[in-house]
Design a protein around this motif. Structure first.
Motif, PDB file in Angstrom:
ATOM      1  N   ARG A   3     -17.316   0.668  -7.270  1.00 35.83           N
ATOM      2  CA  ARG A   3     -15.880   0.909  -7.325  1.00 35.83           C
ATOM      3  C   ARG A   3     -15.593   2.401  -7.380  1.00 35.83           C
ATOM      4  O   ARG A   3     -14.677   2.912  -6.738  1.00 35.83           O
ATOM      5  CB  ARG A   3     -15.307   0.246  -8.583  1.00 35.83           C
ATOM      6  N   THR A   6     -16.218   3.786  -3.896  1.00 36.75           N
ATOM      7  CA  THR A   6     -15.173   3.419  -2.933  1.00 36.75           C
ATOM      8  C   THR A   6     -13.889   4.193  -3.181  1.00 36.75           C
ATOM      9  O   THR A   6     -13.289   4.727  -2.252  1.00 36.75           O
ATOM     10  CB  THR A   6     -14.817   1.912  -3.052  1.00 36.75           C
ATOM     11  N   THR A   7     -13.455   4.234  -4.442  1.00 40.16           N
ATOM     12  CA  THR A   7     -12.174   4.884  -4.698  1.00 40.16           C
ATOM     13  C   THR A   7     -12.279   6.390  -4.449  1.00 40.16           C
ATOM     14  O   THR A   7     -11.354   6.992  -3.917  1.00 40.16           O
ATOM     15  CB  THR A   7     -11.675   4.610  -6.132  1.00 40.16           C
ATOM     16  N   LEU A  10     -11.968   6.833  -0.776  1.00 36.96           N
ATOM     17  CA  LEU A  10     -10.598   6.649  -0.296  1.00 36.96           C
ATOM     18  C   LEU A  10      -9.743   7.880  -0.585  1.00 36.96           C
ATOM     19  O   LEU A  10      -8.938   8.313   0.244  1.00 36.96           O
ATOM     20  CB  LEU A  10      -9.965   5.433  -0.991  1.00 36.96           C
ATOM     21  N   LEU A  11      -9.938   8.439  -1.777  1.00 41.29           N
ATOM     22  CA  LEU A  11      -9.106   9.582  -2.160  1.00 41.29           C
ATOM     23  C   LEU A  11      -9.549  10.843  -1.430  1.00 41.29           C
ATOM     24  O   LEU A  11      -8.724  11.715  -1.124  1.00 41.29           O
ATOM     25  CB  LEU A  11      -9.144   9.759  -3.675  1.00 41.29           C
ATOM     26  N   ARG A  14      -7.964  10.577   1.939  1.00 32.58           N
ATOM     27  CA  ARG A  14      -6.553  10.930   1.871  1.00 32.58           C
ATOM     28  C   ARG A  14      -6.388  12.453   1.866  1.00 32.58           C
ATOM     29  O   ARG A  14      -5.557  13.000   2.582  1.00 32.58           O
ATOM     30  CB  ARG A  14      -5.926  10.343   0.604  1.00 32.58           C
ATOM     31  N   ARG A  17      -7.018  13.841   5.266  1.00 28.71           N
ATOM     32  CA  ARG A  17      -5.927  13.482   6.174  1.00 28.71           C
ATOM     33  C   ARG A  17      -4.779  14.471   5.985  1.00 28.71           C
ATOM     34  O   ARG A  17      -4.175  14.953   6.927  1.00 28.71           O
ATOM     35  CB  ARG A  17      -5.480  12.072   5.790  1.00 28.71           C
ATOM     36  N   GLU A  18      -4.490  14.761   4.720  1.00 28.70           N
ATOM     37  CA  GLU A  18      -3.378  15.668   4.453  1.00 28.70           C
ATOM     38  C   GLU A  18      -3.703  17.085   4.882  1.00 28.70           C
ATOM     39  O   GLU A  18      -2.834  17.815   5.345  1.00 28.70           O
ATOM     40  CB  GLU A  18      -3.032  15.630   2.962  1.00 28.70           C
ATOM     41  N   LEU A  93      -1.189   7.394  -9.236  1.00 32.58           N
ATOM     42  CA  LEU A  93      -2.635   7.182  -9.139  1.00 32.58           C
ATOM     43  C   LEU A  93      -3.207   6.783 -10.494  1.00 32.58           C
ATOM     44  O   LEU A  93      -4.074   5.915 -10.587  1.00 32.58           O
ATOM     45  CB  LEU A  93      -3.328   8.444  -8.621  1.00 32.58           C
ATOM     46  N   THR A  98      -8.023   2.791 -10.776  1.00 32.03           N
ATOM     47  CA  THR A  98      -9.059   3.725 -10.305  1.00 32.03           C
ATOM     48  C   THR A  98      -9.739   4.398 -11.487  1.00 32.03           C
ATOM     49  O   THR A  98      -9.056   4.823 -12.411  1.00 32.03           O
ATOM     50  CB  THR A  98      -8.391   4.840  -9.481  1.00 32.03           C
ATOM     51  N   ARG A 100     -10.749   7.213 -13.697  1.00 34.29           N
ATOM     52  CA  ARG A 100     -10.021   8.491 -13.803  1.00 34.29           C
ATOM     53  C   ARG A 100     -10.676   9.629 -13.042  1.00 34.29           C
ATOM     54  O   ARG A 100     -10.027  10.409 -12.375  1.00 34.29           O
ATOM     55  CB  ARG A 100      -9.888   8.924 -15.276  1.00 34.29           C
TER      56      ARG A 100
ATOM     57  N   ASP B  73      -7.431   0.009 -18.955  1.00 33.62           N
ATOM     58  CA  ASP B  73      -7.736  -0.307 -17.563  1.00 33.62           C
ATOM     59  C   ASP B  73      -7.346  -1.733 -17.201  1.00 33.62           C
ATOM     60  O   ASP B  73      -6.817  -1.998 -16.127  1.00 33.62           O
ATOM     61  CB  ASP B  73      -9.218  -0.058 -17.277  1.00 33.62           C
ATOM     62  N   LEU B  91       3.332  13.878   2.127  1.00 35.87           N
ATOM     63  CA  LEU B  91       2.528  14.098   3.334  1.00 35.87           C
ATOM     64  C   LEU B  91       1.983  12.809   3.933  1.00 35.87           C
ATOM     65  O   LEU B  91       1.529  12.787   5.065  1.00 35.87           O
ATOM     66  CB  LEU B  91       1.360  15.033   3.021  1.00 35.87           C
ATOM     67  N   GLN B  92       2.001  11.745   3.158  1.00 35.19           N
ATOM     68  CA  GLN B  92       1.496  10.483   3.703  1.00 35.19           C
ATOM     69  C   GLN B  92       2.656   9.688   4.274  1.00 35.19           C
ATOM     70  O   GLN B  92       3.804   9.869   3.890  1.00 35.19           O
ATOM     71  CB  GLN B  92       0.841   9.645   2.597  1.00 35.19           C
ATOM     72  N   LEU B 100      -3.144   2.779   0.458  1.00 37.18           N
ATOM     73  CA  LEU B 100      -4.029   3.453  -0.499  1.00 37.18           C
ATOM     74  C   LEU B 100      -3.858   2.831  -1.883  1.00 37.18           C
ATOM     75  O   LEU B 100      -4.836   2.532  -2.581  1.00 37.18           O
ATOM     76  CB  LEU B 100      -3.710   4.947  -0.535  1.00 37.18           C
ATOM     77  N   GLN B 101      -2.595   2.608  -2.264  1.00 30.12           N
ATOM     78  CA  GLN B 101      -2.305   2.017  -3.565  1.00 30.12           C
ATOM     79  C   GLN B 101      -3.037   0.678  -3.703  1.00 30.12           C
ATOM     80  O   GLN B 101      -3.668   0.404  -4.711  1.00 30.12           O
ATOM     81  CB  GLN B 101      -0.784   1.822  -3.671  1.00 30.12           C
ATOM     82  N   ARG B 103      -5.680  -0.431  -1.956  1.00 28.16           N
ATOM     83  CA  ARG B 103      -7.135  -0.267  -1.964  1.00 28.16           C
ATOM     84  C   ARG B 103      -7.632   0.244  -3.315  1.00 28.16           C
ATOM     85  O   ARG B 103      -8.705  -0.113  -3.775  1.00 28.16           O
ATOM     86  CB  ARG B 103      -7.568   0.676  -0.843  1.00 28.16           C
ATOM     87  N   LEU B 104      -6.817   1.099  -3.952  1.00 30.50           N
ATOM     88  CA  LEU B 104      -7.230   1.647  -5.248  1.00 30.50           C
ATOM     89  C   LEU B 104      -7.222   0.577  -6.335  1.00 30.50           C
ATOM     90  O   LEU B 104      -7.839   0.737  -7.380  1.00 30.50           O
ATOM     91  CB  LEU B 104      -6.334   2.813  -5.653  1.00 30.50           C
TER      92      LEU B 104
END
Ligand SMILES: Nc1ncnc2c1ncn2[C@@H]1O[C@H](COP(=O)(O)OP(=O)(O)OP(=O)(O)O)[C@@H](O)[C@H]1O
Ligand SMILES: [Mg+2]
Lengths: 254, 327
Positions: A3, A6-7, A10-11, A14, A17-18, A93, A98, A100, B73, B91-92, B100-101, B103-104
């Motif tokens: 996990r 993966t997270t 993903l971040l 992101r 991408r930005e 977030l 996720t 921390r 959590d 920006l997204q 993203l939300q 998937r997280l």
């Protein structure tokens, strides 16, 4: 653990991408090291052999350009994080499940990836203008990985300050501390020609070992001792910045 | 089991900023719970403590049966949160942000695609989904923010002033989402400054005033606690009103009265049948009535009784609502 990976992934995606959507930010990061590389080589390159016995000054200067580029890029994570904090997106977030640390590590890894890319560009430019490279393609890969690892470690400073203060100015100021360190190291000339006081400082400066480790790959060949010291310097910086980041993260989630 | 339970919850930002000053909550599953209070009464601070964003100074809270301090959590997996200020990344694109939300929260990419398409449809953002959020209007941002709170299908949803600053049409849409999800059993914790919103949506409400809960119950219970009807009688002078107040209070069937300048408000259960008696009694006493109104007691009356002031909505917010409506 999966996990966490993966997270983080993903971040990181992101953040990259930005970065692609605002290329201007990274153009400056590419321009500055190349500019300094060109003027330093132009000014000192011709006399380097007589002055301090360096034959390949283009190769000698290459680590400086790499570190300058990597440090510039490594300021990105902290700055972007202050924007997330100010927009409230950081809390969004934090409200997900996720881990921390993944929230900040994703951004820091994005800086490492960008530093890797920029380093390829810088090395290619240096080779194009005639720099040597003693350890060949494998050495280049080691150099790229090392530079990216430094960017990852160093981005933690800006991130820790961003988490602690939420202020973009503070995050930028904090990250500038690299530049004095860069010039208190064998940047323009080998440490052997330094005045004693400067040599003492340089020997205590982790950036010295970083530069010497990188430089050995380019101008000397495989030197395990130099590489080990360089790796240790990166690990030391990482230990410090990751600890600060962890503490700041805990402070923010009160 | 309660969806949300709090015991002596306190948050002091400093010795003199007692944002939340010891509140108890017990919200059953499946309820829409309304948290009412004016600016600075401690609504947001409470939401932030219950959703693991802020550590309480004292007290305990359980959300979905889980202690927010011991296992934040697991609480985060259970709850959806839309904070007062939208927290979006300019920006997204809307779609990227929602994905993203999702998937997280550990939702697979295939399932994420399905949910994101569906949610974009629900909040009417399908057409704008692939544009950067930077170009969204205030209402669009609010709807995207709301969608972000729903993407992991939480059973308990916290909405902090979800309709403040929205135009009436969008406000109505938000109310409908809440009602629909609630029909499927989702619990809502909703803060608001709008009495109408609380009255329409909420099964139970609590009124916050300076960090404390000053009244709690269903809107109907609260209203009937002060009498279901309100008869407002206006006189020519304060003096007359004062005399009328003591006269009216003695009449049978009157629960309570409130005196405000030339106005007397009588709260009672069966207003229509009492009007004649009041008019006769005032006539006997030689008091001339200038105006008389019969209405149902509202939450505003409850709020006035509980806090000593009307619920005044922040003027800036009203301006924003007007601007949002015009855009
Ligand atoms: N981080 C903070 N530091 C210091 N004081 C704070 C902080 N957050 C809130 N406060 C104070 O706590 C009190 C309660 O604030 P809170 O935001 O919970 O009110 P609210 O009911 O949500 O108000 P509004 O309707 O304006 O959103 C206010 O006096 C506010 O100034
Ligand atoms: Mg608030």
């Amino acid at each position: 653990m999966t996990r966490f990976i993966t997270t983080t992934w993903l971040l990181m995606a992101r953040a990259l991408r930005e970065a692609r959507r605002q290329p201007a930010n990274d153009l400056g990061n590419a321009f500055i090291p190349l500019f300094f590389y060109a003027v330093t080589v132009g000014a000192v390159g011709g006399v380097a052999r007589e002055a301090f016995g360096v034959d390949d000054y283009k190769g000698f200067q290459l680590p400086v350009a790499l570190l300058q580029g990597a440090a510039g890029i490594a300021g990105g994570a902290g700055l972007a994080l202050t924007q997330d904090i100010q927009s409230g997106y950081f809390e969004k977030l934090m409200l997900t499940s996720t881990p921390r640390f993944a929230i900040v590590l994703g951004r820091m890894l994005a800086d490492a990836v960008k530093a890797f890319g920029l380093s390829i560009l810088i090395i290619a430019m240096a080779l194009a203008v005639g720099s040597g490279f003693e350890t060949g393609p494998v050495g280049m890969l080691v150099l790229l990985v090392g530079t990216a690892a430094f960017a990852l470690a160093y981005s933690g400073i800006g991130v820790a300050i961003a988490l602690k203060t939420g202020s973009p100015q503070a995050a930028q100021a904090g990250f500038l501390i690299f530049f004095p360190l860069l010039f208190l190291a064998p940047t323009f000339a080998p440490i052997e020609v330094f005045a004693t006081w400067l040599e003492v400082i340089a020997r205590a400066n982790p950036v010295t070992y970083l530069i010497e480790g990188q430089r050995s790959l380019i101008t000397a060949g495989w030197e395990p001792a130099a590489l080990a010291k360089g790796a240790a310097a990166i690990a030391g910086i990482a230990a410090l910045t990751f600890t600060l980041t962890g503490l700041a993260l805990r402070g923010r989630s009160r | 089991m309660s969806a949300v339970a709090a015991n002596g919850l306190v948050k002091h930002f400093s010795p003199d900023i007692r944002a939340v000053d010891g509140i108890d909550l017990d919200i059953p599953e499946g309820q829409v719970f309304g948290f009412l209070g004016q600016n600075g009464s401690g609504k947001t601070t409470t939401v932030r403590m219950l959703t693991t964003l802020l550590r309480p100074t004292a007290g305990t809270a359980r959300v979905g049966g889980i202690d927010v301090l011991a296992d934040p959590d697991r609480v985060r997996k259970l709850v959806g949160v839309a904070l007062q200020e939208v927290g979006l990344d300019d920006l997204q694109t809307g779609r990227e942000q929602l994905s993203l939300q999702s998937r997280l929260f550990g939702i697979s990419s295939g399932e994420t695609r399905r949910r994101v398409d569906h949610l974009l449809e629900i909040v009417s953002l399908t057409d704008a989904a692939d544009r950067p959020v930077k170009g969204y209007s205030g209402g669009m941002k609010r709807r995207l923010d709301l969608a972000c709170a729903l993407v992991h299908e939480p059973r308990i949803i916290f909405l902090d002033e979800p309709t403040t600053g929205l135009d009436p049409v969008t406000r109505d849409q938000v109310w409908r989402y809440v009602e629909e999800l609630n029909r499927d059993g989702v619990t809502f914790f909703l803060t608001t400054q709008y009495l109408e919103e609380a009255d329409r949506l909420c099964h139970d409400i609590a009124i916050m005033d300076r960090g404390k809960i000053v009244a709690k119950g269903s809107p109907a219970e609260l209203k009937s606690s002060i009498g279901t009807d309100a008869i407002t009688v206006l006189f020519a002078s304060d003096d007359d009103a004062q005399r009328a107040d003591s006269r009216i209070r003695q009449l049978p069937g009157i629960d309570s009265t409130a005196l405000a300048g030339r106005e007397v408000v009588a709260y009672l259960r069966n207003g229509a049948s009492a009007v004649a008696g009041i008019v006769l009694a005032l006539n006997d006493a030689g008091l001339t009535v200038s105006e008389l109104r019969l209405a149902q007691a509202t939450l505003d009356d409850v709020f006035l009784r509980a806090t000593g002031h009307h619920l005044e909505v922040d003027k800036r917010v009203e301006v924003a609502a007007v601007a949002g409506g015009a855009a």
